[in-house]
Scaffold this active site. Structure first.
Site, PDB file in Angstrom:
ATOM      1  CD  GLU A 111      66.596  18.493  85.304  1.00 47.54           C
ATOM      2  OE1 GLU A 111      67.073  19.647  85.236  1.00 47.54           O
ATOM      3  OE2 GLU A 111      67.226  17.535  85.773  1.00 47.54           O
ATOM      4  CG  ASP A 112      68.531  23.183  83.755  1.00 48.50           C
ATOM      5  OD1 ASP A 112      68.365  21.940  83.842  1.00 48.50           O
ATOM      6  OD2 ASP A 112      69.597  23.733  84.092  1.00 48.50           O
ATOM      7  CG  PHE A 164      78.411  24.126  78.067  1.00 51.88           C
ATOM      8  CD1 PHE A 164      78.025  23.126  78.945  1.00 51.88           C
ATOM      9  CD2 PHE A 164      78.665  25.392  78.573  1.00 51.88           C
ATOM     10  CE1 PHE A 164      77.899  23.376  80.301  1.00 51.88           C
ATOM     11  CE2 PHE A 164      78.544  25.655  79.922  1.00 51.88           C
ATOM     12  CZ  PHE A 164      78.165  24.645  80.791  1.00 51.88           C
ATOM     13  CG  ASP A 171      75.875  26.590  86.291  1.00 51.89           C
ATOM     14  OD1 ASP A 171      75.119  25.669  85.905  1.00 51.89           O
ATOM     15  OD2 ASP A 171      76.911  26.381  86.943  1.00 51.89           O
TER      16      ASP A 171
HETATM   17  P1  IMP Z   1      71.959  15.387  82.630  1.00 48.01           P
HETATM   18  O1  IMP Z   1      71.770  14.643  83.925  1.00 48.01           O
HETATM   19  O2  IMP Z   1      73.215  14.971  81.917  1.00 48.01           O
HETATM   20  O3  IMP Z   1      70.739  15.284  81.718  1.00 48.01           O
HETATM   21  O4  IMP Z   1      72.186  16.903  82.936  1.00 48.01           O
HETATM   22  C1  IMP Z   1      71.414  17.521  83.831  1.00 48.01           C
HETATM   23  C2  IMP Z   1      71.971  18.806  84.359  1.00 48.01           C
HETATM   24  O5  IMP Z   1      73.274  19.154  83.890  1.00 48.01           O
HETATM   25  C3  IMP Z   1      71.070  19.911  83.918  1.00 48.01           C
HETATM   26  O6  IMP Z   1      69.960  20.032  84.775  1.00 48.01           O
HETATM   27  C4  IMP Z   1      71.993  21.108  83.963  1.00 48.01           C
HETATM   28  O7  IMP Z   1      72.030  21.638  85.257  1.00 48.01           O
HETATM   29  C5  IMP Z   1      73.343  20.534  83.603  1.00 48.01           C
HETATM   30  N1  IMP Z   1      73.608  20.739  82.169  1.00 48.01           N
HETATM   31  C6  IMP Z   1      73.456  19.866  81.162  1.00 48.01           C
HETATM   32  N2  IMP Z   1      73.791  20.412  79.974  1.00 48.01           N
HETATM   33  C7  IMP Z   1      74.145  21.681  80.256  1.00 48.01           C
HETATM   34  C8  IMP Z   1      74.582  22.782  79.429  1.00 48.01           C
HETATM   35  O8  IMP Z   1      74.706  22.712  78.187  1.00 48.01           O
HETATM   36  N3  IMP Z   1      74.832  23.942  80.086  1.00 48.01           N
HETATM   37  C9  IMP Z   1      74.716  24.085  81.435  1.00 48.01           C
HETATM   38  N4  IMP Z   1      74.313  23.088  82.233  1.00 48.01           N
HETATM   39  C10 IMP Z   1      74.028  21.893  81.650  1.00 48.01           C
END
Ligand code: IMP
Length: 190
Positions: A111-112, A164, A171
């Site tokens: 994951e990123d 963020f 992105d």
């Molecule tokens: P989660 O499911 O809330 O953990 O978020 C997963 C996805 O949301 C990540 O794989 C990102 O693509 C996106 N995401 C979460 N935080 C950020 C951020 O700070 N900047 C950009 N994309 C984010």
């Protein structure tokens, strides 16, 4: 070819972001993670398969794979994104599954960023149901203060502030993925 240093601040969709993790910090940490993966999987008969989660993890997946010297494979999942928002929708939708048969394989999900953790949890659950021989996870970034579910990360780049971030694959409304470093929302600059 000379490489220009990453700028200290960038503007994206009218908001100011400041340099948070530069290219050197990112590549040094990825080299360490690659060495750790090399050591952990050296004695395995089957090469591990990296499952990158699109779109955000495509750059990290490519760089992490190239920091690994043992044989390895790659495939990709695609999940729904944040859209044009800066907060998670709280819903995870599968856009593309994977072609590879994961039964009996050593899988590393890439994951990123782990924010609420919902996406990582979703992919880990999906893959666990395919009976892999082992299942681990890697993420370049994690926001510990945003975590809502149990989403373990075995190979973590950096824990970061709960703000963020953009760049290095991440992105804001589909742009800024091509920034070579990670930038964080500059709350003073809004
Ligand atoms: P989660 O499911 O809330 O953990 O978020 C997963 C996805 O949301 C990540 O794989 C990102 O693509 C996106 N995401 C979460 N935080 C950020 C951020 O700070 N900047 C950009 N994309 C984010």
């Amino acid at each position: 070819m000379p490489v220009a240093a990453a700028p200290e601040t960038v503007t994206c969709r009218g908001e100011r972001f400041r340099l948070y993790l530069d290219e050197e910090a990112i590549s040094n940490r990825i080299a360490e993670l690659g060495a750790q993966i090399d050591a952990d999987y050296a004695d395995m008969e089957e090469p591990p398969i990296f499952i990158g989660v699109l779109n955000g993890a495509y750059i990290f997946t490519a760089d992490l794979m190239r920091a690994v010297t043992i044989d390895c494979e790659v495939d990709f999942y695609k999940l729904s994104s944040y859209g044009a928002e800066k907060v998670s929708s709280g819903e995870v939708t599968l856009k593309k599954g994977i072609d590879a048969d994961l039964e009996g394989r050593h899988v590393i999900v890439v994951e990123d960023i782990v924010d609420t953790g919902l996406s990582m949890r979703y992919v880990l659950d999906q893959i666990a149901a395919k009976n892999p021989a082992s299942l681990r996870s890697a993420s370049l970034l994690r926001k510990p203060a945003a975590l809502k579910v149990d989403a373990p990360v075995d190979y973590l780049g950096f824990d970061i502030d709960n703000l963020f971030v953009i760049g290095y694959g991440l992105d804001y409304g589909q742009i800024a993925r091509n920034l070579p470093a990670v930038y964080i929302l500059d709350e003073d600059g809004e």
